[in-house]
Design an enzyme around this catalytic site. Structure first.
Site, PDB file in Angstrom:
ATOM      1  N   SER A 223       0.843  -1.200   0.000  1.00 35.89           N
ATOM      2  CA  SER A 223       0.000   0.000   0.000  1.00 35.89           C
ATOM      3  C   SER A 223       0.876   1.247   0.000  1.00 35.89           C
ATOM      4  CB  SER A 223      -0.898   0.014   1.235  1.00 35.89           C
ATOM      5  OG  SER A 223      -1.534   1.269   1.386  1.00 35.89           O
ATOM      6  N   TYR A 236      -2.045   0.736  10.271  1.00 36.49           N
ATOM      7  CA  TYR A 236      -1.969   0.061   8.975  1.00 36.49           C
ATOM      8  C   TYR A 236      -0.693   0.466   8.223  1.00 36.49           C
ATOM      9  CZ  TYR A 236      -3.373  -1.212   4.191  1.00 36.49           C
ATOM     10  OH  TYR A 236      -3.434  -1.730   2.928  1.00 36.49           O
TER      11      TYR A 236
END
Length: 415
Positions: A223, A236
């Site tokens: 990501s 995250y």
């Protein structure tokens, strides 16, 4: 030319390197009509500086045009697909989203697919059984459980025999919560690290002997949050940053073995968990019950209630879970990274990702920081303590103004 001083040549060299790097980044970003426009503006500045040295500007313009045509030609061509016969691929997290679509795609191409799911009786597993060929094997694996990973390794070895594993797609991942770093529970940080980093690390290390044997490849879905400081995604993003560093290190170490290592950094897409509103409601209730009273008092319950949805609204509505990977450019989908003979080692793909990385790489930190805040966080409420402080400061200011007015009136009366 003798009139130019050393600082000028240094300036010209730096300008050339900067514009060259910027053009390369922009032309690789696939930002519709913006890249050619900005690239030509940069080329114009460079030509203007080189014109002073009496260099033929026409040749430079022709060279720029040739570069643009070459880039357009490369974008339009599809990479050669490898023969899928006798090649086996293991994909994690195939219950939904990228993993589910990648399993279908590689099975359709003729690969022998081992698809791991959390629930063999779930909708995603049943869909794969219904739509895919008998070559596809479903494995129930929680990548955070070493025993299940080892059992999957034994099952895979038993079916592969001596031919090894051609590909590993590290797709399984989780985003436990949206929220400020201070408001994120330690369990959120540990949950993200356990799945996104330690789970992927465990399964990669376990299957590396089979990958080295086949001189295969590893494709990891990471990501941009692992490269850039997205607000509300501290837990995250930290787990993805650790994953990115591990994969980048692995890329260098496995090169002598002939194992190719790639990373895909996609834009925001709706996958199974991200569109599960029941899950996010449960997480929000758990957060309210777990925060220390003093911290809850400082931020305010209304701030916590508004915060998760303001962050999630900033993630644009992309395609549905099953079609999300197919909305990536064909040669940059997870399946294509496994099935093609060549591909980028790090693919930043999806709407706006190229622009985001360009701003992060070439613009001042203040601009990059403001861009992330405006793009990702839609702030409507300040924490309660800051609102109270603002109200106190406002009242104090009004009180001081009234005192000043009274003092002025008293002085006028004395006169």
């Amino acid at each position: 030319m003798d009139d130019y001083t050393l600082p000028f040549w240094i300036y010209l060299g730096v300008l050339t390197v900067f514009i060259g790097g910027a053009m390369k980044k922009i032309l690789a970003s696939h930002l519709s009509s913006a890249p050619p426009l900005v690239a030509w503006l940069g080329a114009t500045v460079l030509v203007e500086r080189l014109w002073a040295l009496c260099l033929p500007a026409v040749l430079l313009a022709l060279l720029g045009l040739a570069c643009c045509l070459y880039s357009a030609t490369r974008t339009g061509t599809s990479p050669a697909t490898l023969p899928a016969h006798s090649k086996a691929v293991l994909i994690t997290g195939c219950d939904s989203g990228f993993g589910n679509a990648t399993a279908k795609r590689l099975d359709a191409l003729g690969f022998e697919v081992f698809a791991t799911v959390l629930d063999l009786s779930g909708d995603g597993a049943r869909e794969l059984q219904r739509t895919c060929s008998p070559r596809l094997t479903l494995l129930q694996v929680d990548i955070t459980q070493p025993q299940q990973v080892q059992q999957a390794l034994l099952d895979t070895k038993a079916k592969l025999g001596l031919k090894g594993l051609w590909g590993l797609v590290n797709n399984a991942g989780v985003c436990v919560n949206f929220g400020d770093a201070e408001l994120s529970l330690m369990s959120n940080y540990r949950g993200c690290m356990e799945v996104n980093f330690f789970g992927t690390l465990n399964i990669t290390k376990s299957f590396l002997p089979l990958l080295r044997q086949a001189k295969g490849r590893i494709v990891t879905i990471s990501s941009p949050a692992g490269d850039q400081p997205f607000p509300c995604l501290a837990a995250y993003g930290a787990s993805k940053a650790a994953l990115n560093l591990f994969i980048n290190t692995l890329r260098h170490e496995l090169e002598p073995w002939g194992v190719r290592v790639s990373t895909i950094l996609p834009s925001s897409y709706k996958t199974g968990q991200s569109s599960n509103h029941t899950y996010w409601e449960q997480q929000h209730k758990h957060l309210l019950q777990s925060l220390p009273p003093a911290l809850l008092e400082d931020y305010g319950e209304d701030y916590l209630t508004e915060r998760p949805w303001s962050c999630s609204r900033a993630t644009p509505a992309r395609p549905t879970p099953t079609s999300a990977p197919l909305s990536l450019p064909r040669r940059h989908r997870p399946g294509a990274a496994v099935a093609t003979a060549a591909g980028a080692l790090r693919c930043q793909r999806g709407p706006g990702v190229g622009l985001m990385y360009f701003i992060h790489s070439y613009c001042p930190f203040s601009i990059s920081n403001r861009f992330l805040q405006k793009l990702f966080v839609k702030k409507k409420l300040l924490p309660l303590a800051l609102r109270r402080q603002s109200g106190f400061d406002l009242n104090l200011s009004l009180h001081n103004n009234n005192n000043n007015n009274n003092n002025n009136n008293n002085e006028e009366k004395l006169k």
